[in-house]
Structures are given as structure tokens and as C-alpha cells.
Design an enzyme around this catalytic site. Structure first.
Site, PDB file in Angstrom:
ATOM      1  N   SER A 119      60.481  19.118 -51.363  1.00  8.95           N
ATOM      2  CA  SER A 119      59.538  20.178 -51.009  1.00  8.95           C
ATOM      3  C   SER A 119      59.028  20.880 -52.279  1.00  8.95           C
ATOM      4  CB  SER A 119      60.197  21.147 -50.020  1.00  8.95           C
ATOM      5  OG  SER A 119      59.235  21.947 -49.376  1.00  8.95           O
ATOM      6  N   ASP A 173      56.565  15.899 -40.315  1.00 13.67           N
ATOM      7  CA  ASP A 173      56.745  17.090 -41.150  1.00 13.67           C
ATOM      8  C   ASP A 173      55.737  18.170 -40.740  1.00 13.67           C
ATOM      9  OD1 ASP A 173      56.984  18.982 -43.236  1.00 13.67           O
ATOM     10  OD2 ASP A 173      57.534  17.421 -44.673  1.00 13.67           O
ATOM     11  N   HIS A 204      60.774  17.920 -41.736  1.00 14.84           N
ATOM     12  CA  HIS A 204      60.887  18.354 -43.140  1.00 14.84           C
ATOM     13  C   HIS A 204      62.366  18.386 -43.527  1.00 14.84           C
ATOM     14  CE1 HIS A 204      59.029  20.036 -46.715  1.00 14.84           C
ATOM     15  NE2 HIS A 204      59.865  21.063 -46.700  1.00 14.84           N
TER      16      HIS A 204
END
Length: 226
Positions: A119, A173, A204
Site C-alpha cells: 500500500s 481491492d 486490500h
């Protein structure tokens, strides 16, 4: 340790460290979030890889109402082109470079260093790795995007053009849309970078199946894999 150095969790191998993986966490997490992946990678007891999981500095994050949390940079908008605060990205980049230089000073050649991230951490691994004047063993960018959105970072270095890059993303995601990761992949591929793209049936997060793929990749790019 001075304030300019990133606090971190370091997991040393059972034998002398001859390689290093620097793994950067996502927004609001800490190095402790990914430290448990080391045994899950199944590298064996004699891999010789030092794993470093740094903690991002604490700062106010605009999209979370100014709440103070660990972040590599502020996120002022969910719009991909304005998501990453450029000044914050550059400040974190300097701290990550300092981490790499620490490892060089400890005798780990940069060709044996992998820069990894998830991320926000993946954004930083891509941005820093693509601009780095040092040759890396590999760059891993999980569930992330480029801080510049639909363009490659300025100041690209050619040193890691042939370096193995892996980009993973979850098709479900809902935090970083899969198209954002795919856009980054296509930009890198178009510029001749040695990158591989793979999607997983996940949101995610990270899957055990994905960790197996990461383990095999680490063993392929680091000379002391297993």
C-alpha cells in the site's frame, strides 16, 4: 538512535547476514504488521537474510480527519492524481535511503538488498527504487500505485531498469483500485523496466498463496535464498 533514523523491527538470520529485505508497511500500520511474514515465507534456517520492518513517522492524515497515525506521507484526496503528498513522499524517501545506506555500511552490498512495501509502503518502494542511484536485488510493490498517478516519477535512474520488480494487487481491492496498480505496471513496462504483474482474488490484504510466490521470488533474486 537519533530522531532522523526510522525506528524499526529487525529480524536477524541465524547465520551471518549477507542480504537484506526492507519491508515498508501501509497507512496506519507499523513494522509489527508485517514482521510475522518472515517464518511464513518458509526460507529455511540458513537463508542469511536480514529483514527490516521500519515504522513510518506519526503524522496527521487529512482524509482521516487529521487523525495522527503512522504514515509515509499525507493523503489529502482519494483522487489518484492528488493522493500522495509530494513533500511527504520526498521526506520518507530520504529516510528510506538512509536505511539502505546503513545496510551498505554494515557490509551488505546494494545488489543484495530488496526494497519491498505494501500500500503506502509499496508506493514508497516503487518511488524510491526507481530513483535510487544504487543497484538493488529487487523491488516489490504490493497493492499500490505510483505517487505521480498516471506518470512515472521525475528523476528516474537507469540503474534499476533491469532489476526484477514484482507488482501484486487484489482484484477486489476497495482501498487502492486494481486499475491504479495496473496503470503503474503499464507505465513501467512501457519504459522497459523488468516488471511482473500478478492479481489475486483478494481485497486490500496479503494471502498465504501470495507469500509463497514472494518467497520463490526472493530466493530467485537474492543469492542467499535457501
Amino acid at each position: 538512535m537519533s530522531d532522523s533514523k526510522l525506528e524499526r523491527i529487525t529480524i536477524e538470520p541465524t547465520q551471518e547476514a549477507k542480504a537484506c529485505v526492507i519491508w515498508l508497511h501501509g497507512l496506519g500500520d507499523s513494522g509489527a504488521g508485517f514482521a510475522p511474514v518472515v517464518p511464513a515465507l518458509g526460507l529455511g534456517s540458513e537463508h542469511g537474510i536480514r529483514f527490516i520492518f521500519p515504522h513510518a513517522p506519526e503524522q496527521a492524515v487529512t482524509i482521516n480527519g487529521g487523525y495522527i497515525m503512522r504514515a509515509w506521507y499525507d493523503i489529502k484526496s482519494m483522487d489518484l492524481h492528488e493522493r500522495a503528498d509530494k513533500q511527504g513522499v520526498e521526506q520518507s524517501e530520504q529516510q528510506i535511503i538512509a536505511l539502505i545506506e546503513e545496510q551498505i555500511a554494515l557490509g551488505i552490498p546494494t545488489e543484495n538488498i530488496v526494497l519491498a512495501g505494501f500500500s503506502q509502503g509499496g508506493v514508497m518502494s516503487l518511488h524510491t527504487g526507481l530513483r535510487l542511484p544504487h543497484k538493488l536485488a529487487g523491488i516489490m510493490a504490493l497493492s499500490c500505485y505510483l505517487p505521480s498517478g498516471d506518470s512515472l516519477p521525475k528523476g528516474l535512474s537507469n540503474v534499476n531498469r533491469d532489476t526484477s520488480i514484482i507488482q501484486h494487487h487484489g482484484v477486489e481491492d476497495d482501498v487502492v483500485p486494481v486499475y491504479a496498480g495496473e496503470m503503474a505496471f503499464k507505465l513501467l513496462q512501457g519504459e522497459g523496466f523488468n516488471t511482473q504483474w500478478k492479481t489475486y482474488n483478494m481485497a486490500h490484504n496479503v494471502l498465504p498463496e501470495q507469500l509463497q510466490d514472494i518467497s520463490l521470488w526472493l530466493q530467485s533474486v537474492l543469492p542467499y535464498g535457501k
